[in-house]
Design a protein around this motif. Structure first.
Motif, PDB file in Angstrom:
ATOM      1  N   ARG A 114     155.951  63.112  65.602  1.00  0.00           N
ATOM      2  CA  ARG A 114     154.682  63.536  65.004  1.00  0.00           C
ATOM      3  C   ARG A 114     153.711  62.365  64.900  1.00  0.00           C
ATOM      4  N   VAL A 115     154.221  61.196  64.523  1.00  0.00           N
ATOM      5  CA  VAL A 115     153.372  60.008  64.488  1.00  0.00           C
ATOM      6  C   VAL A 115     152.917  59.644  65.908  1.00  0.00           C
ATOM      7  N   ALA A 116     153.806  59.851  66.889  1.00  0.00           N
ATOM      8  CA  ALA A 116     153.462  59.525  68.277  1.00  0.00           C
ATOM      9  C   ALA A 116     152.255  60.321  68.756  1.00  0.00           C
ATOM     10  N   ARG A 117     152.086  61.553  68.275  1.00  0.00           N
ATOM     11  CA  ARG A 117     150.915  62.348  68.666  1.00  0.00           C
ATOM     12  C   ARG A 117     149.635  61.681  68.180  1.00  0.00           C
ATOM     13  N   ALA A 118     149.661  61.171  66.962  1.00  0.00           N
ATOM     14  CA  ALA A 118     148.487  60.477  66.428  1.00  0.00           C
ATOM     15  C   ALA A 118     148.256  59.154  67.151  1.00  0.00           C
ATOM     16  N   VAL A 119     149.332  58.457  67.475  1.00  0.00           N
ATOM     17  CA  VAL A 119     149.198  57.190  68.193  1.00  0.00           C
ATOM     18  C   VAL A 119     148.556  57.414  69.559  1.00  0.00           C
ATOM     19  N   ALA A 120     148.926  58.503  70.236  1.00  0.00           N
ATOM     20  CA  ALA A 120     148.351  58.795  71.551  1.00  0.00           C
ATOM     21  C   ALA A 120     146.833  58.965  71.455  1.00  0.00           C
ATOM     22  N   VAL A 121     146.354  59.619  70.387  1.00  0.00           N
ATOM     23  CA  VAL A 121     144.913  59.784  70.194  1.00  0.00           C
ATOM     24  C   VAL A 121     144.261  58.442  69.869  1.00  0.00           C
ATOM     25  N   LEU A 122     144.897  57.664  69.021  1.00  0.00           N
ATOM     26  CA  LEU A 122     144.360  56.351  68.686  1.00  0.00           C
ATOM     27  C   LEU A 122     144.231  55.472  69.925  1.00  0.00           C
ATOM     28  N   ARG A 123     145.213  55.508  70.788  1.00  0.00           N
ATOM     29  CA  ARG A 123     145.191  54.664  71.984  1.00  0.00           C
ATOM     30  C   ARG A 123     144.066  55.069  72.922  1.00  0.00           C
ATOM     31  N   THR A 124     143.705  56.348  72.921  1.00  0.00           N
ATOM     32  CA  THR A 124     142.653  56.839  73.816  1.00  0.00           C
ATOM     33  C   THR A 124     141.266  56.669  73.214  1.00  0.00           C
ATOM     34  N   ASP A 125     141.134  56.945  71.910  1.00  0.00           N
ATOM     35  CA  ASP A 125     139.817  56.992  71.264  1.00  0.00           C
ATOM     36  C   ASP A 125     139.626  55.901  70.220  1.00  0.00           C
ATOM     37  N   PHE A 126     140.239  54.728  70.443  1.00  0.00           N
ATOM     38  CA  PHE A 126     140.219  53.689  69.412  1.00  0.00           C
ATOM     39  C   PHE A 126     138.821  53.168  69.106  1.00  0.00           C
ATOM     40  N   ALA A 127     137.867  53.338  70.029  1.00  0.00           N
ATOM     41  CA  ALA A 127     136.514  52.827  69.789  1.00  0.00           C
ATOM     42  C   ALA A 127     135.693  53.754  68.897  1.00  0.00           C
ATOM     43  N   GLN A 128     136.224  54.957  68.616  1.00  0.00           N
ATOM     44  CA  GLN A 128     135.500  55.933  67.800  1.00  0.00           C
ATOM     45  C   GLN A 128     136.037  55.936  66.369  1.00  0.00           C
ATOM     46  N   PRO A 129     135.208  56.288  65.397  1.00  0.00           N
ATOM     47  CA  PRO A 129     135.729  56.462  64.031  1.00  0.00           C
ATOM     48  C   PRO A 129     136.744  57.596  64.009  1.00  0.00           C
ATOM     49  N   LEU A 130     137.921  57.328  63.467  1.00  0.00           N
ATOM     50  CA  LEU A 130     138.982  58.335  63.424  1.00  0.00           C
ATOM     51  C   LEU A 130     139.477  58.456  61.986  1.00  0.00           C
ATOM     52  N   PRO A 131     138.969  59.418  61.226  1.00  0.00           N
ATOM     53  CA  PRO A 131     139.409  59.585  59.836  1.00  0.00           C
ATOM     54  C   PRO A 131     140.913  59.837  59.755  1.00  0.00           C
ATOM     55  N   VAL A 132     141.536  59.223  58.768  1.00  0.00           N
ATOM     56  CA  VAL A 132     142.975  59.407  58.583  1.00  0.00           C
ATOM     57  C   VAL A 132     143.309  60.879  58.383  1.00  0.00           C
ATOM     58  N   GLU A 133     142.413  61.622  57.738  1.00  0.00           N
ATOM     59  CA  GLU A 133     142.663  63.052  57.508  1.00  0.00           C
ATOM     60  C   GLU A 133     142.823  63.801  58.824  1.00  0.00           C
ATOM     61  N   SER A 134     142.017  63.442  59.830  1.00  0.00           N
ATOM     62  CA  SER A 134     142.109  64.108  61.133  1.00  0.00           C
ATOM     63  C   SER A 134     143.414  63.751  61.830  1.00  0.00           C
ATOM     64  N   LEU A 135     143.807  62.486  61.752  1.00  0.00           N
ATOM     65  CA  LEU A 135     145.063  62.066  62.373  1.00  0.00           C
ATOM     66  C   LEU A 135     146.257  62.711  61.675  1.00  0.00           C
ATOM     67  N   ALA A 136     146.177  62.808  60.353  1.00  0.00           N
ATOM     68  CA  ALA A 136     147.261  63.430  59.593  1.00  0.00           C
ATOM     69  C   ALA A 136     147.412  64.899  59.973  1.00  0.00           C
ATOM     70  N   ALA A 137     146.279  65.592  60.134  1.00  0.00           N
ATOM     71  CA  ALA A 137     146.331  67.004  60.530  1.00  0.00           C
ATOM     72  C   ALA A 137     146.956  67.145  61.908  1.00  0.00           C
ATOM     73  N   LEU A 138     146.642  66.217  62.814  1.00  0.00           N
ATOM     74  CA  LEU A 138     147.222  66.246  64.150  1.00  0.00           C
ATOM     75  C   LEU A 138     148.738  66.076  64.094  1.00  0.00           C
ATOM     76  N   ALA A 139     149.198  65.249  63.157  1.00  0.00           N
ATOM     77  CA  ALA A 139     150.629  65.012  63.003  1.00  0.00           C
ATOM     78  C   ALA A 139     151.311  66.070  62.143  1.00  0.00           C
ATOM     79  N   GLY A 140     150.526  66.974  61.559  1.00  0.00           N
ATOM     80  CA  GLY A 140     151.108  68.013  60.714  1.00  0.00           C
ATOM     81  C   GLY A 140     151.624  67.488  59.397  1.00  0.00           C
ATOM     82  N   MET A 141     150.911  66.510  58.806  1.00  0.00           N
ATOM     83  CA  MET A 141     151.327  65.914  57.542  1.00  0.00           C
ATOM     84  C   MET A 141     150.131  65.829  56.600  1.00  0.00           C
TER      85      MET A 141
END
Length: 306
Positions: A188-215
């Motif tokens: 589940r964390v790996a799904r968020a990491v994949a997004v971070l690795r692709t879109d690291f130059a953009q603001p990425l709220p923790v809430e959005s990453l948490a929703a992606l990981a289902g937590m």
């Protein structure tokens, strides 16, 4: 101590390169490294992998902890962890040699299901242990396969799968099994990491990453740090700085344009954070790398002088 595997890796590396380097092989995810002298610190965020040190020694630092691996030991990384690595023992007479395989999560999941073992064990993203004899044996057959290029497309998949089997069956099994376990915190964390690795130059709220990981945000923050040794914000910051370094050193970008390209709004802030991670401010770090490259090129052109 020279082994058949170290001899095979040395032959393969020397057939392709004339100086210290990492060699990406035709086998997917498999690379070899050779160095004839200790090196400087290199920072990167790498996917899960296992590095078999065959000769010499190296040290990696992750999450504030240092791990040293010598000949006959394996360095296992089970998360996308920011690491600083350094070859510590190497010489012209006894070069540093290693072979590295990226871990294949679908293969791990399939083998784990067939092996019927459910224990996941505790999580430490980086660990060092002795290399199992069965793992070294399959690694040797993989490297020797490179000497028969026509056989690589036909045999690589079965050998890579066998190597994963022995990793799961051996001392690293519990740590590796977590990577392929459906619905695990690691996946589940790996799904968020994949997004971070692709879109690291953009603001990425923790809430959005948490929703992606289902937590929930608090649970996500806790498990993200447990898996990667960093908070999501720290992870994104290191991704930005690593990409900025690549832009300056490989594409000739200025510090200001590199900072802007990776999402920084303040060049002074970028310079401070860059220096904390790499030990030198951007311009001095880039000039130092260029200087080392010129020295290596001179050694290739004038081997007797080196």
């Amino acid at each position: 101590m020279t082994t058949p595997l170290s001899q095979a890796v040395s032959r393969y590396a020397e057939s392709l390169i004339h100086r210290d380097s990492v060699v990406q092989t035709p086998i997917s995810g498999l690379s070899a490294e050779r160095a004839t002298e200790p090196g400087g610190l290199r920072s990167a965020i790498t996917p899960p992998h296992i590095c078999l040190v065959l000769q010499g020694g190296k040290q990696v630092t992750a999450g504030g902890r240092a791990f040293a691996a010598a000949a006959g030991e394996s360095l296992l990384v089970t998360a996308d962890v920011p690491m600083a690595s350094q070859i510590t023992h190497a010489s012209a007479a006894e070069p540093y040699l290693s072979v590295t395989l990226e871990l294949n999560l679908p293969v791990i999941a399939d083998l784990s299901a067939q092996m019927g073992v459910v224990s996941l064990g505790g999580h430490v993203p980086v660990r060092v242990d002795s290399t199992d004899a069965e793992v070294a044996d399959v690694a040797l057959r993989l490297v020797r396969l490179l000497e028969r290029p026509e056989a690589v497309p036909l045999l690589q998949a079965s050998l890579v799968r066998e190597l994963h089997y022995w990793l799961l069956a051996g001392r690293h099994g519990a740590a590796i099994r977590r990577l392929g376990w459906p619905g695990s915190h690691a996946q589940r964390v790996a799904r968020a990491v994949a997004v971070l690795r692709t879109d690291f130059a953009q603001p990425l709220p923790v809430e959005s990453l948490a929703a992606l990981a289902g937590m929930s945000p608090s649970s996500f923050h806790q498990h993200f740090k447990a898996e990667t040794s960093l908070s999501p914000l720290q992870f994104q910051k290191q991704l930005r700085l690593l990409e900025a370094r690549r832009l300056m050193q490989s594409e000739g970008a200025s510090a200001g344009s590199a900072a802007c390209a990776v999402g920084y709004e303040s060049v002074p802030q970028f310079t401070r954070e860059y220096g904390r991670l790499f030990g030198l401010p951007p311009v001095r770090d880039t000039n130092a790398v260029k200087g080392r490259a010129r020295e290596e090129a001179a050694c290739v052109c004038r081997p007797m002088a080196c």
